[in-house]
Design a protein around this motif. Structure first.
Motif, mmCIF file in Angstrom:
data_model
loop_
_atom_site.group_PDB
_atom_site.id
_atom_site.type_symbol
_atom_site.label_atom_id
_atom_site.label_comp_id
_atom_site.label_asym_id
_atom_site.label_seq_id
_atom_site.Cartn_x
_atom_site.Cartn_y
_atom_site.Cartn_z
ATOM 1 N N ALA A 1 9.779 8.508 20.153
ATOM 2 C CA ALA A 1 8.503 9.019 19.658
ATOM 3 C C ALA A 1 8.496 9.293 18.157
ATOM 4 O O ALA A 1 7.428 9.304 17.540
ATOM 5 N N ASP A 2 9.646 9.538 17.563
ATOM 6 C CA ASP A 2 9.717 9.923 16.152
ATOM 7 C C ASP A 2 10.132 8.744 15.282
ATOM 8 O O ASP A 2 11.138 8.081 15.556
ATOM 9 N N TRP A 3 9.366 8.534 14.196
ATOM 10 C CA TRP A 3 9.556 7.371 13.336
ATOM 11 C C TRP A 3 9.285 7.741 11.886
ATOM 12 O O TRP A 3 8.703 8.790 11.584
ATOM 13 N N VAL A 4 9.702 6.857 10.998
ATOM 14 C CA VAL A 4 9.386 6.975 9.567
ATOM 15 C C VAL A 4 8.770 5.653 9.119
ATOM 16 O O VAL A 4 9.245 4.580 9.511
ATOM 17 N N PHE A 5 7.729 5.759 8.304
ATOM 18 C CA PHE A 5 7.106 4.549 7.752
ATOM 19 C C PHE A 5 7.037 4.674 6.234
ATOM 20 O O PHE A 5 6.545 5.673 5.716
ATOM 21 N N HIS A 6 7.583 3.667 5.535
ATOM 22 C CA HIS A 6 7.508 3.621 4.084
ATOM 23 C C HIS A 6 6.329 2.720 3.705
ATOM 24 O O HIS A 6 6.370 1.508 3.930
ATOM 25 N N ALA A 7 5.316 3.327 3.126
ATOM 26 C CA ALA A 7 4.127 2.578 2.721
ATOM 27 C C ALA A 7 4.137 2.349 1.216
ATOM 28 O O ALA A 7 4.444 3.272 0.444
ATOM 29 N N PRO A 8 3.824 1.138 0.764
ATOM 30 C CA PRO A 8 3.782 0.883 -0.683
ATOM 31 C C PRO A 8 2.780 1.806 -1.377
ATOM 32 O O PRO A 8 1.686 2.062 -0.862
ATOM 33 N N TRP A 9 3.166 2.276 -2.525
ATOM 34 C CA TRP A 9 2.345 3.189 -3.330
ATOM 35 C C TRP A 9 2.286 2.612 -4.737
ATOM 36 O O TRP A 9 3.318 2.208 -5.286
ATOM 37 N N HIS A 10 1.096 2.581 -5.317
ATOM 38 C CA HIS A 10 0.914 1.961 -6.631
ATOM 39 C C HIS A 10 0.306 2.954 -7.615
ATOM 40 O O HIS A 10 -0.896 2.899 -7.934
ATOM 41 N N PRO A 11 1.102 3.876 -8.124
ATOM 42 C CA PRO A 11 0.568 4.824 -9.112
ATOM 43 C C PRO A 11 0.085 4.128 -10.376
ATOM 44 O O PRO A 11 -0.779 4.663 -11.086
ATOM 45 N N ASP A 12 0.627 2.926 -10.675
ATOM 46 C CA ASP A 12 0.177 2.188 -11.857
ATOM 47 C C ASP A 12 -1.263 1.722 -11.714
ATOM 48 O O ASP A 12 -1.923 1.391 -12.699
ATOM 49 N N ARG A 13 -1.769 1.702 -10.479
ATOM 50 C CA ARG A 13 -3.159 1.336 -10.236
ATOM 51 C C ARG A 13 -4.044 2.564 -10.043
ATOM 52 O O ARG A 13 -5.193 2.449 -9.614
ATOM 53 N N GLY A 14 -3.498 3.711 -10.326
ATOM 54 C CA GLY A 14 -4.275 4.942 -10.227
ATOM 55 C C GLY A 14 -4.150 5.657 -8.900
ATOM 56 O O GLY A 14 -4.774 6.701 -8.702
ATOM 57 N N GLU A 15 -3.333 5.142 -7.969
ATOM 58 C CA GLU A 15 -3.165 5.809 -6.689
ATOM 59 C C GLU A 15 -2.376 7.108 -6.869
ATOM 60 O O GLU A 15 -1.396 7.154 -7.616
ATOM 61 N N THR A 16 -2.807 8.131 -6.149
ATOM 62 C CA THR A 16 -2.089 9.403 -6.158
ATOM 63 C C THR A 16 -1.555 9.682 -4.760
ATOM 64 O O THR A 16 -1.979 9.055 -3.771
ATOM 65 N N LEU A 17 -0.670 10.627 -4.672
ATOM 66 C CA LEU A 17 -0.132 11.011 -3.369
ATOM 67 C C LEU A 17 -1.244 11.551 -2.473
ATOM 68 O O LEU A 17 -1.224 11.350 -1.252
#
Length: 542
Positions: free
Chosen positions: A240-256
């Motif tokens: 039931a427990d998992w981890v997912f690494h999702a791409p993050w693009h702060p250079d495109r203005g994305e924030t946490l």
């Protein structure tokens, strides 16, 4: 700086995560009193840094912690390989590699093996064992200031629960305080390398139906390539427990903050290929893949270890393992200097040995991320160079430092792993018997220098006793052979001389970290003098 000294310790360690706790364990094993201060309230709660390679497990084996770690890692003991798919329920599927050790060939080279143990499971084991051995670890306590002089380091630490300050006087300070290391910045040490490679958000979640989508594919990590579900899936309990690494693009203005529960759930559902899958987000944390190495590994009595000294792409888990191996290299040298059987200049060899390995390993980690097309890493397909992983893990070598007779022209990382007993390389593993007990040669190396002499190396064995007495260096001596006068007997069919590159009357001197410091292929004209010179050179004795 506060004038009053509240406590004194030989070694102060700033940072009590994986590398800081490993440093504590290794120093505890060597009887070196120390204090670890960690700003967080406890050990890691996030499942990350799970790949412990065979060399790291050899070090934990020697320190007596390997069985405890494997017990903590039992839930993932059946997971192997890296899988790449479109989604878990559709699209192309390819195993980038299926087995870590196909055919079990690694047993020829090591008494240990790889171990999949997440940081949140590993750190409590290291903490408990270090404390049992006398290590002092204080959580909720941070290093806020320090200055050094010719005799030591004066540091100010703060209890974060009440703001109370204490002044600690130490002979040496080890900074295991992470990639944004305040200690490194305070020392003014710059970093070299390409810098940031890519960014991910690590999402922990619960989803019972994820196990149905995964099926019987027990992977270490699965890369998802579908644009709507791109990322990396890692099991925590295979259920039931998992981890997912999702791409993050702060250079495109994305924030946490853009990674809301709704967005994360939508992304995970797309990766699984199950639009109505029930998903509970339990946490999220940003992480940054980078390739940087500090220009120096310290200054004076302050040393950098782990992420404070180097950052690496996560593919292959080279960063955490390199950090633990930093800690092991530094620990025996601190113990030797503080114990009076090595000169202070021995500590200069820490940078000379470990920095070239980090530079080469960080480049290899980036290449491996390109080879695997790690989600979020936008590089030209095929840019990765397929390298021999065992060469990185077991074959790294020191060409200068606390050794003599190494080949300065050899690279820090070989293209192929070939154990041969050369100075500057890890001493080869060989199963032997000592007084009826089966052990690996690697089990001999931890607290002292070790002299291994071939079947006809009696002259070296005798010279070792005299050289140890003259230099006051702790030296364990083993005469290798199957006769009644030998005290270390290789298993039948094994040839110690061939493996260590000597004649029957040769000898090797091995350091407490298991690296060959010096080798005589055959008997010398004046073995006592040769050994004394080798010990004085390696240990920076006057």
């Amino acid at each position: 700086m506060r004038a009053k000294i509240d406590e004194r310790v030989p070694v102060l360690i700033a940072g009590g995560s994986l590398v800081g706790l490993s440093t504590s364990l290794f120093l505890s094993r060597l009887g070196v009193r120390h204090l670890v201060v960690e700003r967080h309230a406890g050990t890691s709660v996030h499942p990350r840094g799970r790949g412990n390679n065979v060399r790291t497990m050899e070090l934990f084996r020697t320190a007596g912690a390997e069985p405890l770690i494997r017990e903590a890692a039992s839930v993932l003991s059946g997971n192997h390989g890296i899988l790449q798919v479109g989604t878990l329920t559709g699209g192309p599927q390819e195993w980038l590699f299926r087995e870590i050790d196909p055919g079990g060939g690694l047993a020829r080279f090591s008494p240990s093996g790889w171990c999949l143990c997440s940081q949140n499971d590993l750190e409590p084991v290291l903490l408990r064992y270090a404390r049992d051995l006398g290590g002092e670890v204080r959580f909720g306590t941070e290093l806020v200031d320090f200055e050094q002089d010719a005799a030591g380091v004066t540091a100010v630490v703060r209890d974060r629960s009440n703001g109370r300050l204490r002044t600690v006087r130490a002979d040496y300070l080890v900074a295991a305080d992470g990639p944004r290391s305040p200690v490194r910045e305070r020392l003014g040490i710059a970093q070299q390398g390409p810098g940031d490679l890519f960014h991910n958000v690590s999402i922990t979640f619960r989803a019972k139906r994820m196990a149905d989508a995964v099926g019987d594919r027990r992977f270490i990590v699965c890369y998802l390539t579908d644009p709507e579900g791109e990322g990396a899936l890692l099991p925590v309990d295979n259920e039931a427990d998992w981890v997912f690494h999702a791409p993050w693009h702060p250079d495109r203005g994305e924030t946490l903050e853009d990674f809301t529960d709704e967005r994360c759930i939508r992304h995970i559902r797309a990766a699984a290929g199950i639009p109505d899958m029930e998903v509970e987000i339990t946490g999220r944390a940003p992480w940054h893949a980078a390739e940087r190495v500090a220009e120096r590994y310290g200054a004076g009595r302050v040393f950098l270890a782990g992420d404070s000294a180097h950052e690496m792409s996560p593919t292959g888990a080279f960063g955490s393992n390199t950090g633990i191996q930093d800690a092991h290299n530094l620990a025996w040298k601190l113990a030797a200097v503080l114990g009076g059987w090595a000169g202070p200049a021995l500590l200069d060899s820490y940078q000379a040995e470990r920095r070239p390995v980090a530079v080469a390993t960080s480049a290899r980690a980036s290449a491996r991320s390109a080879e695997h097309q790690h989600p979020g890493y936008d590089v030209t397909p095929g840019a990765g160079r397929r390298g021999n992983v065992l060469g990185v893990v077991l074959g790294y070598r020191y060409t200068e430092g606390a050794l003599t007779g190494a080949d300065p022209e050899q690279p820090a990382l070989p293209e192929r792993f070939r154990p041969d007993g050369e100075p500057g390389t890890r001493a080869p593993h060989l199963w032997c018997y000592r007084y009826g007990t089966r052990l690996s040669t690697l089990d001999l190396f931890e607290r002292s220098m070790v002299l291994l002499s071939g079947p006809a190396g009696h002259i070296w064995h005798a010279a070792g006793a005299a050289a140890a007495e003259e230099t006051e260096v702790p030296l364990d001596r083993y005469l290798v052979g199957d006769g009644p006068e030998h005290n270390l007997a290789p298993e039948p069919g094994a040839d110690w001389c061939e493996l260590y590159g000597t004649e029957r009357d040769g000898a090797v001197l091995v350091r407490p970290d298991g690296f060959v410091a010096w080798r005589a292929r055959s008997a010398g004209a004046d073995p006592r003098r040769e050994l004394e010179e080798a010990l004085r050179s390696v240990l920076a004795l006057g």
